[in-house]
Enzyme design. Sequence first.
Site, mmCIF file in Angstrom:
data_model
loop_
_atom_site.group_PDB
_atom_site.id
_atom_site.type_symbol
_atom_site.label_atom_id
_atom_site.label_comp_id
_atom_site.label_asym_id
_atom_site.label_seq_id
_atom_site.Cartn_x
_atom_site.Cartn_y
_atom_site.Cartn_z
ATOM 1 C CE1 TYR A 108 -3.773 2.375 0.518
ATOM 2 C CE2 TYR A 108 -2.222 3.508 1.951
ATOM 3 C CZ TYR A 108 -3.399 3.496 1.215
ATOM 4 O OH TYR A 108 -4.200 4.612 1.181
ATOM 5 C CD1 TRP A 110 -1.620 7.559 -1.032
ATOM 6 C CD2 TRP A 110 -1.626 9.343 -2.393
ATOM 7 N NE1 TRP A 110 -2.867 8.123 -0.974
ATOM 8 C CE2 TRP A 110 -2.899 9.226 -1.800
ATOM 9 C CE3 TRP A 110 -1.390 10.393 -3.272
ATOM 10 C CZ2 TRP A 110 -3.935 10.111 -2.076
ATOM 11 C CZ3 TRP A 110 -2.417 11.277 -3.541
ATOM 12 C CH2 TRP A 110 -3.676 11.130 -2.952
HETATM 13 P P1 PGD Z 1 3.557 8.133 1.523
HETATM 14 O O1 PGD Z 1 4.333 9.021 2.419
HETATM 15 O O2 PGD Z 1 2.866 8.755 0.363
HETATM 16 O O3 PGD Z 1 2.501 7.446 2.493
HETATM 17 O O4 PGD Z 1 0.518 6.361 3.416
HETATM 18 P P2 PGD Z 1 1.589 6.169 2.246
HETATM 19 O O5 PGD Z 1 2.370 4.943 2.560
HETATM 20 O O6 PGD Z 1 0.930 6.268 0.916
HETATM 21 O O7 PGD Z 1 4.488 6.927 1.051
HETATM 22 C C1 PGD Z 1 4.852 6.729 -0.263
HETATM 23 C C2 PGD Z 1 6.290 6.260 -0.300
HETATM 24 O O8 PGD Z 1 6.598 5.924 -1.653
HETATM 25 C C3 PGD Z 1 7.298 7.303 0.118
HETATM 26 O O9 PGD Z 1 8.133 6.789 1.125
HETATM 27 C C4 PGD Z 1 8.093 7.619 -1.177
HETATM 28 O O10 PGD Z 1 9.451 7.887 -0.946
HETATM 29 C C5 PGD Z 1 7.924 6.331 -1.960
HETATM 30 N N1 PGD Z 1 7.997 6.499 -3.403
HETATM 31 C C6 PGD Z 1 7.599 7.549 -4.137
HETATM 32 N N2 PGD Z 1 7.785 7.292 -5.455
HETATM 33 C C7 PGD Z 1 8.315 6.049 -5.541
HETATM 34 C C8 PGD Z 1 8.720 5.225 -6.629
HETATM 35 O O11 PGD Z 1 8.610 5.563 -7.777
HETATM 36 N N3 PGD Z 1 9.207 3.976 -6.344
HETATM 37 C C9 PGD Z 1 9.317 3.544 -5.067
HETATM 38 N N4 PGD Z 1 9.784 2.317 -4.879
HETATM 39 N N5 PGD Z 1 8.959 4.314 -4.014
HETATM 40 C C10 PGD Z 1 8.454 5.545 -4.248
HETATM 41 C C11 PGD Z 1 -0.482 7.308 3.332
HETATM 42 C C12 PGD Z 1 -1.640 6.898 4.256
HETATM 43 O O12 PGD Z 1 -1.331 7.254 5.612
HETATM 44 C C13 PGD Z 1 -2.923 7.509 3.858
HETATM 45 S S1 PGD Z 1 -3.362 7.471 2.188
HETATM 46 C C14 PGD Z 1 -3.795 8.005 4.753
HETATM 47 S S2 PGD Z 1 -5.202 8.835 4.243
HETATM 48 C C15 PGD Z 1 -3.645 7.802 6.201
HETATM 49 N N6 PGD Z 1 -3.812 8.982 6.962
HETATM 50 C C16 PGD Z 1 -3.525 8.950 8.282
HETATM 51 C C17 PGD Z 1 -4.126 9.830 9.251
HETATM 52 O O13 PGD Z 1 -4.970 10.683 8.935
HETATM 53 N N7 PGD Z 1 -3.736 9.715 10.531
HETATM 54 C C18 PGD Z 1 -2.844 8.802 10.939
HETATM 55 N N8 PGD Z 1 -2.505 8.744 12.229
HETATM 56 N N9 PGD Z 1 -2.267 7.964 10.058
HETATM 57 C C19 PGD Z 1 -2.576 7.991 8.762
HETATM 58 N N10 PGD Z 1 -1.981 7.124 7.878
HETATM 59 C C20 PGD Z 1 -2.407 6.966 6.514
#
Ligand code: PGD
Length: 760
Positions: A108, A110
């Site tokens: 999972y 983004w």
């Molecule tokens: P991101 O920080 O977007 O968080 O959680 P999610 O895991 O989606 O992580 C994406 C990762 O992908 C980053 O570490 C980035 O470096 C890496 N990345 C980017 N591009 C690439 C690529 O091309 N290749 C590879 N291999 N890696 C890449 C988000 C999630 O957190 C979401 S959607 C929600 S809505 C939630 N919200 C909350 C909240 O409101 N409150 C709490 N306490 N916790 C939450 N967690 C949730």
Amino acid sequence: MTEVMHSSHWGAFRARREGDSLKIAPFSADPDPSPLLGNLRNALNHPARVARPMVRRGWLEKGPGADACRGLDSYVAVSWEEAYALVADELRRVGEQYGPAAIFGGSYGWSSAGRFHHAQSQVHRFLNTVMGGYVRSVNSYSSGAASVLLPHIVGDMNEIARRGVSWESIAQHSEVVLAFGGLALKNSQVASGGLSEHTERGFMLQAARRGARFISVSPLRSDLPDEANGEWLPLIPGTDAALILALLHELTVQGLTDDDFLARYTHGWPQMKAWLLGEEDGAARDAAWASAICGVPVAQIRALAQALHGRRVLITVAHALQRAEHGEQPVWLGLVLAAALGQPGLPGGGFTYALGALGHYGKHHNLVSFPALPQGKNGIDRFIPVARIADMLLHPGEKFHYNGRHLTYPDIKLAYWAGGNPFHHHQDLARLRQAFCRLDTLIVHENAWTATARHADIVLPATMTLEREDIGGAPTDRHLIAMQPVATPYGEARDDYQIFSELARRLGREAAFTEGRDARGWLAHLYGQLQEKLAAHQVDVPDFATFWQQGVLALPQLHDGGRMMNAFRADPAAHPLPTPSGKIQIYSEAIAGFGYDDCPGHPVWRAPREQPSAHCPFWLIANQPATRLHSQLDFGDYSCSGKRNGREVCSLHPQDAQRLGIADDDVIELFNARGHLLASARLTEGIMPGVVRLPTGAWYDPVDPAAARPLCRHGNPNVLTQDIGTSSLAQGCTGQITVVSVRKFTGEAPAVAAFTPPQG
Ligand code: PGD
């Protein structure tokens, strides 16, 4: 280097490299570009990037197996040749010994905006075509409760969110916009796949100038932008369901419900009404009852009910509200309130789910959407609701409830992650670490040394979006963007696709994975499919080479906002809703039949199991950050500019601060039974007393990762949040709110080390 076109989840832009830094100019058609673009400026060569393939020393020396050293160990740099051999051998071992049902490939996250290099899709395609499948996850951390509930009561979530009431219609017609959880622009500035035009601010301004009344129900004033010129109705976190029940009660006893609408378009109002009035149990859900729960004065509840009657009212319930225990209830009740007012299907009225929670919502759809990378066929039909990962790893073989089913957690040996950061997104991080320690192997592709990478056994350096070609686009964005590379890969980083192609070759399945195409070949192929889809509608677009050279393609759009509800209202017999009754289900026999006390057959108020107490007197709101997307590029310029002395900022009310002897800028400690963290205090009247706010996304930085109650010196709220599902129905993420204690931190505060790579 010359200027190129590129895109991100927070906006399209032009970029040019100047030495170590990037010059970025927002896309010229964007009326309100996001400041998050600033995080890209210093990202390319940041020391937090992963430069080489790295293997955890303990895994390298002892081999695969459960290991409590994850998160503590040092790393050994290896060549790509060695890394590929280790990964391929381990996949082969697990595949042969246990089969693909022992591989968790939910992955999972983004990742980045490009649709081809979308890392999660790459993992899924790889595991399907090469390993024969994997255990998957369903739903999202964003909308885990709503996406399961809405199909039971009204229809698919996309119809009621993405294709819900449009912003144009709101700007023109809404008289009252009652937003539970507000409409903060920090949320609508992002949309997965990209957002070339940020229009929410302009639409709110337009509506407000026309006289629309925006009411934001939230413990935080900042959840409504100034442009809406609206009102702030503060309430105790997590109590919106009680407030809505009281509004419904008031409308009912005052004879203000639209009974014709309820009779014609809904199912189950009599059961709901009986419960509201307390006919079953003698407990009326009236304003006095609700006021004691939600803290909104009785007179204000009554006045609000009156203000909703006879006006064009739009009700929206933010994602945030359902990211809490019993999060299904406020979503269901928002729909019931709109129905009781007779509003669904009227221009600018009714219920629209999560308006403003993402830049996708309330927008128009493209005539056709950009094709997704085909995922292949998953030979394994086992899954978990996404936020149940720690339960799965800690309790293999145990049963759990989900949406009317009684499922069993699989026994996972290997997890493969690319494009996500579970040590950002999951709750109760000490528990998550214990869960990951039970795996034989955790493989992660990452751009940077996130806490997830630091818990992995094999870390493969992935390129970031700026270093490769891709196509950015979202179904509700009218610009397709050619994402042209602006830099060469950092260190030895490789594209996820390149990594998987080589692994597929070593595992004898290269042709199945690549279909003979390189990355450019796939882009041209997917673009060709888009061309064909458009041609079926007699729309001609330039060929791939021309598109690539011009950088942007404007796509035709439909004007179909609210289409499902509008058609239903116009002719409910001809256009029934996709629910068992064909109507809005105020009562659901299907949900009632599941027999869940935590989500019965009609919406109710259920108190959460943890409430403020002498031990933990504060509510903590852990919401989306304003200075980054989730945890992405937390080391970026803009994200760092929002921190103080390198620590995340926690907001609290001056009254609370004074009582606790806390001044602005002090280092404070938030703690509960699960852990503690340090943050920098910010005093503001824009938050309810008794509530503190700490956004998510500061990279987890534990002083001792193995501690039972770890201390995060950077300020990651998920060290404190509870790892429980919303209910037996949806099992969604509940990370939005929890209870904590707060005190001033005395003594030497440990320096933040989140962006310093682990020892090699
Ligand atoms: P991101 O920080 O977007 O968080 O959680 P999610 O895991 O989606 O992580 C994406 C990762 O992908 C980053 O570490 C980035 O470096 C890496 N990345 C980017 N591009 C690439 C690529 O091309 N290749 C590879 N291999 N890696 C890449 C988000 C999630 O957190 C979401 S959607 C929600 S809505 C939630 N919200 C909350 C909240 O409101 N409150 C709490 N306490 N916790 C939450 N967690 C949730």
